[in-house]
Structures are given as structure tokens and as C-alpha cells.
Design an enzyme around this catalytic site. Structure first.
Site, PDB file in Angstrom:
ATOM      1  N   GLU A 177       0.826  -1.220   0.000  1.00  0.00           N
ATOM      2  CA  GLU A 177       0.000   0.000   0.000  1.00  0.00           C
ATOM      3  C   GLU A 177       0.853   1.260   0.000  1.00  0.00           C
ATOM      4  OE1 GLU A 177      -2.938  -0.203   3.131  1.00  0.00           O
ATOM      5  OE2 GLU A 177      -4.180  -1.523   1.933  1.00  0.00           O
ATOM      6  N   GLU A 376      -5.294  -8.277  -1.068  1.00  0.00           N
ATOM      7  CA  GLU A 376      -5.974  -8.053   0.205  1.00  0.00           C
ATOM      8  C   GLU A 376      -7.427  -7.706  -0.064  1.00  0.00           C
ATOM      9  OE1 GLU A 376      -4.339  -5.234   3.041  1.00  0.00           O
ATOM     10  OE2 GLU A 376      -2.308  -5.882   2.569  1.00  0.00           O
TER      11      GLU A 376
HETATM   12  P1  P53 Z   1      -6.680  -2.714   9.641  1.00  0.00           P
HETATM   13  C1  P53 Z   1      -6.229   1.742   5.972  1.00  0.00           C
HETATM   14  C2  P53 Z   1      -7.113   1.631   4.911  1.00  0.00           C
HETATM   15  C3  P53 Z   1      -7.080   0.521   4.076  1.00  0.00           C
HETATM   16  C4  P53 Z   1      -6.142  -0.473   4.305  1.00  0.00           C
HETATM   17  O1  P53 Z   1      -6.527  -2.712   8.055  1.00  0.00           O
HETATM   18  C5  P53 Z   1      -5.236  -0.362   5.345  1.00  0.00           C
HETATM   19  C6  P53 Z   1      -5.278   0.741   6.180  1.00  0.00           C
HETATM   20  C7  P53 Z   1      -4.331   0.868   7.328  1.00  0.00           C
HETATM   21  O2  P53 Z   1      -4.972   0.665   8.525  1.00  0.00           O
HETATM   22  O3  P53 Z   1      -4.258  -1.264   5.575  1.00  0.00           O
HETATM   23  C8  P53 Z   1      -4.233  -2.538   4.985  1.00  0.00           C
HETATM   24  O4  P53 Z   1      -5.725  -3.730  10.141  1.00  0.00           O
HETATM   25  C9  P53 Z   1      -2.875  -3.117   5.303  1.00  0.00           C
HETATM   26  C10 P53 Z   1      -2.927  -4.220   6.321  1.00  0.00           C
HETATM   27  C11 P53 Z   1      -4.064  -3.985   7.283  1.00  0.00           C
HETATM   28  C12 P53 Z   1      -5.350  -4.099   6.490  1.00  0.00           C
HETATM   29  O5  P53 Z   1      -5.366  -3.204   5.407  1.00  0.00           O
HETATM   30  O6  P53 Z   1      -6.338  -1.330  10.041  1.00  0.00           O
HETATM   31  O7  P53 Z   1      -2.164  -3.530   4.170  1.00  0.00           O
HETATM   32  O8  P53 Z   1      -1.673  -4.312   6.937  1.00  0.00           O
HETATM   33  O9  P53 Z   1      -4.088  -4.848   8.366  1.00  0.00           O
HETATM   34  C13 P53 Z   1      -6.606  -3.895   7.321  1.00  0.00           C
HETATM   35  O10 P53 Z   1      -8.089  -3.101   9.921  1.00  0.00           O
END
Ligand code: P53
Length: 481
Positions: A177, A376
Site C-alpha cells: 500500500e 488483500e
Molecule cells: P486494519 C487503511 C485503509 C485501508 C487499508 O486494516 C489499510 C489501512 C491501514 O490501517 O491497511 C491494509 O488492520 C494493510 C494491512 C491492514 C489491512 O489493510 O487497520 O495492508 O496491513 O491490516 C486492514 O483493519
């Protein structure tokens, strides 16, 4: 209408090193920026402390102890039928201080064993070189990626691991990201891939964009080195796609959505097209931001373009230019993010939008004409561990089913080339944004709570059996276009 996914489609699961491994001091690992991040909640921010502070709770220190439990976890992945598993390499396990002369053999050995175990179970490793962490020393001593010296330190780390695992790993991603810092909405830039120290008096936006450009150069350098090490490597960039819709057909709203989207496209445009787009240089000029990039570096950007694009997809957002309550968009005067009344949200306010994924796939594929790997996709939810260690997570099944159907439509009806889907947090892990354990993503439950209490035992959720079936059948039936 039955909808088949391509043969050899990479059905998988994704995690990152600092969200699962734990063992923060083992195997000669150095301190990582993730090790000084406190826990928070849906309404509070994680903080970065000055070193490890006694009595403070750091959820990544133990995480889900994947470092010791990976063999059993991979057995579960095998039962689930995973064809691919995405994780990252912790830079601080390989170079404890980031700038050490030689790598740490114990760290290298850990990933050798992990990758061997995956391969022995016919699971393709998909490896991210930098997933929201860098050695803490790099943050302290150099200020993170705003410093050009860090480019070479990172490239050196990448070269060591690309060489070491050249016969084990084929699919690589450079930075996770990489765009998730430009918005400046939260303090992510201080503790993501960039780990930037912003000093008093420094122009924050300028520092963030300089760090971003430095990372893009580092990524291109890594791609060039990778091609020399093993020409059959498949090298990708990784961008978070949160589509931002205009609230109304008001041209002001539409222009605002284009401006916000450009901040995301900037990163993939450079990854794929190899040059800084004119909309970005114009934006920088308008804000008196001057970016240091040499002729040689521009040349490297042109050469080191990626073979595929990894994307994350969680939600969509809406922007308005009408005066109203909402979250102001950083650096875009008069623009506000507001709720989309057509969509529901999870408990953390992320708006669930399966069609948004089809929209993103269309836009990204038409823009770049490169294979897309959804590395993801998921939705944080509270789970209840019921009698007999059962977890009836019908909401998760619904989320994944709705999204996978849209992927299938994008492939079948829109001609998008999607090569794989690794759902986020295949096994429950520490949330990156909030540091919570109870914001769960997995189809495998891990018994651990927000305070770090629990047996760490793993249990299969209902979604485990459901996903297993999807993989076995290579997709889900889709009823309409
Ligand atoms: P968490 C923000 C918005 C979209 C994706 O996020 C993001 C974030 C950062 O918080 O991160 C990605 O754990 C990232 C992962 C993360 C996952 O999305 O905040 O690549 O490391 O865990 C989900 O709920």
C-alpha cells in the site's frame, strides 16, 4: 450462470510479518518500527513511543506467535486448500539495524524454513519486501524514507533476500500500500513503509511526497536487480484502492473525486508507466513542493516498471464539496468525506461495497492493461467464540461471497485479467490501523484479546469450510451481470 475462474487462479490468504510473527526479540532480530506502536481502538490513534517503554502494551511483540506456530498454521492452510500465501519479510530480522554490514543468518534461515514449508505443502509464497515496517534504527538515525541513503539500504536488503530465495519465491511485491500515506488524514506516514520523522518547521506534505518518490525509486531499483538475479521473477507494486465517488452530479464533486483519486493513481502510474505524471508535478508546483529527483533516478523509474499490480480493496468513500459535517479531506480545501447512504458500514466505519471492487478492477485494468492480483480484501468484525469452539461468522461469508462474485463478473463480463485473490488476514491477526486483536479478519480464529490475553489456540470458523468449498469449486455461482 456458472462462472469459472481461470485455471491456476491463485486462491489464497494474506498476512504481514509484524501482524502475525511476534517473537520480536528472537533470532537476533532488531527493533522494528512496528515494535514501538501502541494499541488503540476504533476511535483512538496508535502512538509511536520513543523506544520500548516499560509497562506499555505493544500488540506486535507477540502477535499470534506465527514465528513458532507456522508449521501448524500451514497444516491448516493446506486443509483449507490454499494455493497461495502472502506474507512479508521483516527487514529487522535480516538487518537488525537496517544498516549493518552483513545480514543476520538466523533471520534468513527463518524465512528459508517458512518458504520451504509452504512449498512442501504446494502453497505458492507471495512475498512483500516492505509491509508497514522498517528497522527502528532507520527511523531514528536517518528519519526514514525521506532520506535518500535509505533507498540504498533498502535495496541492499532486497538484493540479499531476492538472491537468497531466488529458487523459492516467484511472486514479489515491493512496498505494501505504497499510496497509503499521501492522504495525510492520519499519521500513517510516520509509521508505515516510510517511517518518516517529521521535524518541527518541516513541510509535512513535502516530506511525505519526497519519501514516496524515494520509495518509488527504491522499488524501481529493486525490480531492475531482481531481473538480473532471476529473469523469471514476477515483480509487482501494491496499491490500496479505495474508490472515492462524487456525492452528487455536481461538477465540483466530480472534480474533487478526480483530485483525490489522482493521489492514489500517482503511485501506480509511476510503478507501471515509469514517470511522474504531469497532474502530480502541477499539484506540487501549486503547493510550492519541490521534489529532489535526479536524471539518473528518473531513468531508473522508467526502466524499473512492474510486471503486475497487487491491489488491496476494503471499502469505498464519498466526497462532497457542499458544506456539511464529515471528515475534511486533507489538503483539499472545502472537500469532505461523507457517508454513502446506499451502503452499510462495519463497526469501524468502513463502508462495505462489493460493486466497488468490480469498479476498481475495471478502472485499474483499463488504465494499465496489466494482470491484477487482489492481494488483500476483507472486513474487520467482532466474532463470538461459542460452545464447542464454534464461530458462526455468517457476516464474513456474506462479505467474501459478495466480493468474490464481483471479481468473477469483472473477469467474465468485463474481461479483466485477475490472477489471484489472497483474502486479508486469513488467520486472525493484529489490526494494523488500531492494534486490536478483536478486529478480526480470519477464517481461522486465534484465541487472544485486545489486551494480549488468550491461549493462542486456533479454531476453524464457519467461513473456513465455506472458503474451502469456494477454492475446491474454483469460484462461486453468479446469477446476473
Ligand atoms: P486494519 C487503511 C485503509 C485501508 C487499508 O486494516 C489499510 C489501512 C491501514 O490501517 O491497511 C491494509 O488492520 C494493510 C494491512 C491492514 C489491512 O489493510 O487497520 O495492508 O496491513 O491490516 C486492514 O483493519
Amino acid at each position: 450462470m456458472k462462472c469459472k475462474f481461470p485455471k491456476n487462479f491463485l486462491w489464497g490468504g494474506a498476512v504481514s510479518a509484524n501482524q502475525v510473527e511476534g517473537a520480536w526479540k528472537e533470532g537476533n532480530k532488531g527493533l522494528s518500527i512496528a515494535d514501538v506502536l501502541t494499541a488503540a481502538s476504533s476511535t483512538t490513534q496508535r502512538l509511536i513511543t520513543d523506544g520500548v517503554v516499560e509497562d506499555e502494551y505493544y500488540p506486535s511483540h507477540d502477535a499470534i506467535d506465527f514465528y513458532h506456530k507456522y508449521k501448524d498454521d500451514i497444516k491448516l492452510f493446506k486443509k483449507l486448500g490454499l494455493k497461495a500465501f502472502r506474507t512479508s519479510i521483516s527487514w529487522a530480522r535480516i538487518f537488525p539495524n537496517g544498516d549493518d554490514i552483513s545480514p543476520n543468518e538466523e533471520g534468513l534461515k527463518f524465512y528459508d524454513d517458512l518458504f520451504d514449508e509452504l512449498i512442501a505443502n504446494d502453497i505458492e509464497p507471495i512475498i512483500t519486501l516492505s509491509h508497514f515496517e522498517i528497522p527502528y534504527n532507520i527511523h531514528k538515525k536517518y528519519g526514514g524514507f525521506k532520506n535518500k541513503k535509505v533507498i540504498d539500504l533498502f535495496v541492499n536488503f532486497a538484493e540479499v533476500v531476492l538472491e537468497r530465495y531466488k529458487s523459492k519465491v516467484k511472486y514479489w511485491l515491493t512496498f505494501n500500500e505504497i499510496n497509503n500515506q499521501a492522504d495525510g488524514e492520519h499519521s500513517l506516514h510516520t509509521w508505515t513503509n516510510s517511517a518518516v520523522l517529521i521535524n518541527e518547521g518541516e513541510n509535512k506534505e513535502q516530506v511525505i511526497y519526497q519519501s514516496s518518490v524515494n520509495e518509488l525509486i527504491a522499488s524501481a531499483k529493486v525490480v531492475l536487480i531482481a531481473r538480473e538475479i532471476n529473469p523469471s521473477f514476477i515483480m509487482g507494486g501494491m496499491v490500496a484502492y479505495v474508490p472515492v465517488y462524487p456525492n452528487q452530479p455536481n461538477p465540483n464533486d466530480i472534480l474533487a473525486s478526480i483530485k483525490v483519486m489522482n493521489r492514489r493513481y500517482f503511485y501506480s502510474d509511476v510503478h507501471v508507466r515509469g514517470e511522474i505524471p504531469r497532474y502530480m508535478t502541477a499539484y506540487w508546483n501549486s503547493r510550492n513542493i519541490s521534489i529532489d529527483i535526479s536524471k539518473t533516478e528518473s531513468h531508473i523509474l522508467r526502466q524499473g516498471t512492474v510486471d503486475y499490480l497487487g491491489i488491496s480493496y476494503y471499502m469505498s468513500k464519498v466526497v462532497t464539496t457542499s458544506k456539511c459535517e464529515g471528515q475534511p479531506v486533507a489538503n483539499l480545501d472545502g472537500a469532505t468525506f461523507v457517508e454513502n447512504k446506499y451502503l452499510k458500514s462495519n463497526d469501524w466505519g468502513w463502508q462495505i461495497d462489493p460493486k466497488g471492487l468490480r469498479i476498481v478492477l475495471n478502472e485499474v485494468y483499463q488504465r494499465y492493461n496489466l494482470p491484477i492480483f487482489i492481494v488483500e480484501n476483507g472486513c474487520g468484525s467482532y466474532d463470538i467464540l461459542e460452545n464447542g469452539n464454534k464461530i458462526h461468522d455468517f457476516y464474513r461469508i456474506q462479505y467474501f461471497a459478495d466480493h468474490i462474485k464481483e471479481v468473477s463478473k469483472a473477469i467474465k463480463y468485463d474481461g479483466v485479467d485477475v490472477i489471484g485473490y489472497t483474502l486479508w488476514g486469513i488467520i486472525d491477526l493484529v489490526s494494523f490501523g488500531s492494534g486490536e486483536m478483536e478486529k478480526r479478519y480470519g477464517v481461522i480464529f486465534v484465541d487472544r484479546d485486545n489486551q494480549g490475553v488468550g491461549t493462542l489456540r486456533r479454531y476453524k470458523k464457519d467461513s473456513f469450510y465455506w472458503y474451502k468449498d469456494v477454492i475446491q469449486k474454483n469460484g462461486i455461482e453468479v446469477l446476473n451481470e
